[in-house]
Scaffold this active site. Structure first.
Site, PDB file in Angstrom:
ATOM      1  CD  GLU A 196      -2.784   0.783   2.666  1.00 48.22           C
ATOM      2  OE1 GLU A 196      -2.588  -0.051   3.404  1.00 48.22           O
ATOM      3  OE2 GLU A 196      -3.855   1.618   2.683  1.00 48.22           O
ATOM      4  CB  SER A 228      -3.562   0.997   8.220  1.00 46.36           C
ATOM      5  OG  SER A 228      -3.781   1.177   6.785  1.00 46.36           O
TER       6      SER A 228
HETATM    7  O1  LIG Z   1      -8.943   7.882  -4.056  1.00 46.25           O
HETATM    8  C1  LIG Z   1      -9.188   8.568  -3.079  1.00 46.25           C
HETATM    9  N1  LIG Z   1      -9.170   9.792  -3.336  1.00 46.25           N
HETATM   10  C2  LIG Z   1      -9.619  10.897  -2.396  1.00 46.25           C
HETATM   11  N2  LIG Z   1      -9.488  10.521  -1.016  1.00 46.25           N
HETATM   12  C3  LIG Z   1      -9.298   9.060  -0.640  1.00 46.25           C
HETATM   13  C4  LIG Z   1      -8.959   8.099  -1.627  1.00 46.25           C
HETATM   14  N3  LIG Z   1      -9.033   6.960  -1.190  1.00 46.25           N
HETATM   15  C5  LIG Z   1      -8.995   7.233   0.023  1.00 46.25           C
HETATM   16  N4  LIG Z   1      -9.265   8.328   0.312  1.00 46.25           N
HETATM   17  C6  LIG Z   1      -9.462   9.112   1.793  1.00 46.25           C
HETATM   18  O2  LIG Z   1      -8.988   8.361   2.937  1.00 46.25           O
HETATM   19  C7  LIG Z   1      -9.386   8.232   3.952  1.00 46.25           C
HETATM   20  C8  LIG Z   1     -10.126   7.009   4.405  1.00 46.25           C
HETATM   21  O3  LIG Z   1      -9.159   5.903   4.236  1.00 46.25           O
HETATM   22  P1  LIG Z   1      -9.586   4.489   3.862  1.00 46.25           P
HETATM   23  O4  LIG Z   1     -11.178   4.274   3.745  1.00 46.25           O
HETATM   24  O5  LIG Z   1      -8.804   4.414   2.412  1.00 46.25           O
HETATM   25  O6  LIG Z   1      -8.968   3.820   5.058  1.00 46.25           O
HETATM   26  P2  LIG Z   1      -7.737   2.607   5.067  1.00 46.25           P
HETATM   27  O7  LIG Z   1      -6.860   3.229   3.898  1.00 46.25           O
HETATM   28  O8  LIG Z   1      -7.334   2.788   6.402  1.00 46.25           O
HETATM   29  O9  LIG Z   1      -8.339   1.351   4.482  1.00 46.25           O
HETATM   30  C9  LIG Z   1     -10.724   9.280   3.585  1.00 46.25           C
HETATM   31  O10 LIG Z   1     -10.063  10.413   4.089  1.00 46.25           O
HETATM   32  C10 LIG Z   1     -10.909   9.137   2.210  1.00 46.25           C
HETATM   33  O11 LIG Z   1     -11.350  10.533   1.994  1.00 46.25           O
HETATM   34 CA   LIG Z   2      -6.855   4.014   1.821  1.00 46.84          CA
END
Ligand SMILES: O=c1[nH]cnc2c1ncn2[C@@H]1O[C@H](COP(=O)(O)OP(=O)(O)O)[C@@H](O)[C@H]1O
Ligand SMILES: [Ca+2]
EC number: 3.6.1.6
Length: 530
Positions: A196, A228
């Site tokens: 990631e 994360s």
């Molecule tokens: O492609 C993207 N464009 C804009 N914001 C994104 C994108 N992917 C994730 N985010 C942002 O990442 C955050 C949420 O992270 P996510 O749901 O991906 O959790 P994780 O990475 O821990 O699984 C939010 O602030 C969301 O707006």
């Molecule tokens: Ca993410």
């Protein structure tokens, strides 16, 4: 917004005579047939993507001007994040004899994340289908079969019990296999935190052009998700390579160069870093930890979780990973921020590897770093030091007009954010022509701020929580967490960060780096010798 290529009309315009038209049509049909027969031949290696960046950035060729004979192809990457699922549809073009370039990205996001359907797997397919329909509308019918379709899940699924996560992935795979796109056996998976971080690093360095020039400094990447967090950068000081704990460094072969990347994954123990996923430092997971809750478990006997990071006297409910928690603020205290910061430091103690080398690298920060900064007005339409248009009158904190000029401490206007009088470097002038209405922060533009700005904003928001509840009950906690986390990583308060949602109209996310990698692996499968 970049326009999508219109190769059909371009081809027609250049074929002036009927004979030429016939020949053109024949070549076109032959090309499409070849393309369908050799899906993966259309794809390029990451190495050629470097030249693609060069081609794109030096020639500045808009996709709509692609000449006759351009090969066009697509890639679909689903990001199954902990708080939402997103589709990224990448459009590529390759002129004859040249390397391909990324010409456009179509993006759509849905909430909640896939993990929210852990107990109702059937329901998860609806959102996936909806996003697939976006891809079908975006990609011409003739290209469907040749377009790889991939989903990678991050923290939300890593946090679920294995069986539940697998059921969700199986459901997605079923939906994918029924779609008209190119679906391999590895089309759906949980990505590890290192991949990631590395993929996000590739995306940002590709989009900023750092990869095109050997020797040019790369930028570091800060990603704060819900479950994360990743910090990924290329150490500039040899010492970091020697002193980093084993497992934090990962080698990456890109563009005939081996990069040694430092990738810290939240919560992983030092020696297990690359092998074991221990999550918990994404913003939502961190909230739970700060509140004293346990991931996936309701509070004992339905007890309230009490925190000094919440507004004094606050009572409310918060849902996280399918569990609803009852929350409560403490009674009014003199310095909420100090109490909150001390609790956050407790949560972060010994969980973050600090390195001096972050001081020598320029960093891009996105996801929740960006969202929070935009939410409180730290970044917005006008940046510190920027000349304001003469038609614009800035608005002072009490709503009175300020003179047009340069956005600086004379031009607070940060009605939705902290007062620049407190010394914010990234202060924003929310301005309007009539000097009254305030434009909201520009979601696309992003901006720069210092690490210390997050702390100043945290202090301001925590102090005014009671009187200005509009920021929401978590903003004091979130800002305090972000500023503490950055300082724990080793960033001095004066370090400037670039906050962005998009670079060159492409989402800053691991998705682009991951599709490069996937396409590369497809071409390797096709020609293992290469
Ligand atoms: O492609 C993207 N464009 C804009 N914001 C994104 C994108 N992917 C994730 N985010 C942002 O990442 C955050 C949420 O992270 P996510 O749901 O991906 O959790 P994780 O990475 O821990 O699984 C939010 O602030 C969301 O707006
Ligand atoms: Ca993410």
């Amino acid at each position: 917004m970049r326009k999508r290529p219109n190769h059909g009309s371009l081809r027609m315009a250049k074929v002036a005579y009927p004979l030429g038209l016939c020949v053109g049509l024949f070549i076109y049909i032959a090309y499409i047939k070849w393309h369908r027969a050799s899906a993966t031949q259309a794809f390029f290696s990451i190495a050629s993507a470097a030249s693609a960046a060069r081609w794109s950035q030096q020639a500045h060729s808009p996709p709509g001007t692609a000449a006759r004979g351009h090969e066009v192809f697509y890639g679909i990457m689903f990001d199954a994040g902990s708080t939402g699922t997103r589709v990224h549809i990448f459009h590529f073009a390759r002129p004859p004899g040249e390397t391909p370039t990324l010409t456009h990205e179509t993006f759509k996001a849905l909430k909640p994340g896939l993990s929210a359907y852990a107990d109702d797997v059937e329901k998860s397919s609806q959102g996936i289908q909806e996003l697939l329909d976006v891809a079908k509308q975006d990609i011409p019918f003739d290209f469907w079969k040749a377009t790889p379709l991939v989903l990678k899940a991050t923290a939300g699924l890593r946090l679920l019990p294995g069986e539940k996560a697998q059921k969700l992935l199986q459901k997605v795979e079923e939906v994918f296999k029924a779609s008209p796109f190119l679906v391999g056996d590895d089309c759906v998976s949980i990505m590890n935190g290192t991949d990631e971080g590395v993929s996000a690093w590739i995306t940002v360095n590709f989009l900023t052009g750092s990869l095109k020039t050997p020797g040019r400094s790369s930028v570091g990447v800060l990603d704060l998700g819900g479950g994360s967090t990743q910090i990924t950068f290329l150490p500039r000081v040899e010492g970091t390579l020697q002193t980093s704990p084993p497992g934090y460094l990962t080698a990456l072969q890109v563009f005939n160069r081996t990069y040694r990347l430092y990738s810290y994954r939240s919560g992983a123990t030092l020696t297990q870093m690359l092998l074991h996923s221990y999550l918990g430092l994404g913003l939502m997971s961190a909230r739970l930890a700060i509140l004293g809750g346990v991931e996936g478990k309701p509070a004992k006997d339905g007890k309230e979780l009490v925190s000094p990071c919440l507004p004094p006297g606050f009572k409310g409910e918060w849902e996280h990973a399918e569990v609803t928690y009852r929350l409560s603020g403490t009674t009014a205290e003199a310095s909420l921020h100090a109490l909150c910061a001390s609790r956050v430091s407790e949560v972060l103690r010994d969980r973050v590897h600090r390195t001096e080398d972050v001081k020598h690298v320029d960093f891009y920060a996105f996801s929740y770093y960006y969202d929070l900064a935009a939410h409180v007005g730290l970044i917005g339409p006008y940046q510190h030091g920027e000349h304001l248009p003469t038609t614009v009158t800035t608005v002072s904190e009490d709503g009175g007009p300020w003179k047009p000029g340069i956005c600086n401490s004379q031009c607070p206007g940060a009605l939705s954010g902290p007062s620049p009088a407190m010394g914010l470097s990234g202060s924003v002038c929310h301005a309007s022509a009539d000097g009254r209405a305030i434009s909201p922060p520009d979601a696309e533009k992003g901006g720069s701020l210092t690490v210390g700005d997050f702390e100043i904003a945290a202090k301001y928001v925590c102090r005014t929580l009671e009187t200005q509840p509009r920021h929401g009950p978590f903003t004091c906690m979130d800002l305090t967490y972000i500023s503490t986390l950055l300082q724990e990583f080793g960033f001095p308060r004066t370090t400037e960060l670039k906050l962005t949602r998009k670079i060159d109209n492409v989402e800053t996310s691991w998705a682009l780096g991951a599709i490069f990698h996937y396409i590369d692996s497809l071409s390797r499968q096709k020609s293992p010798a290469s």
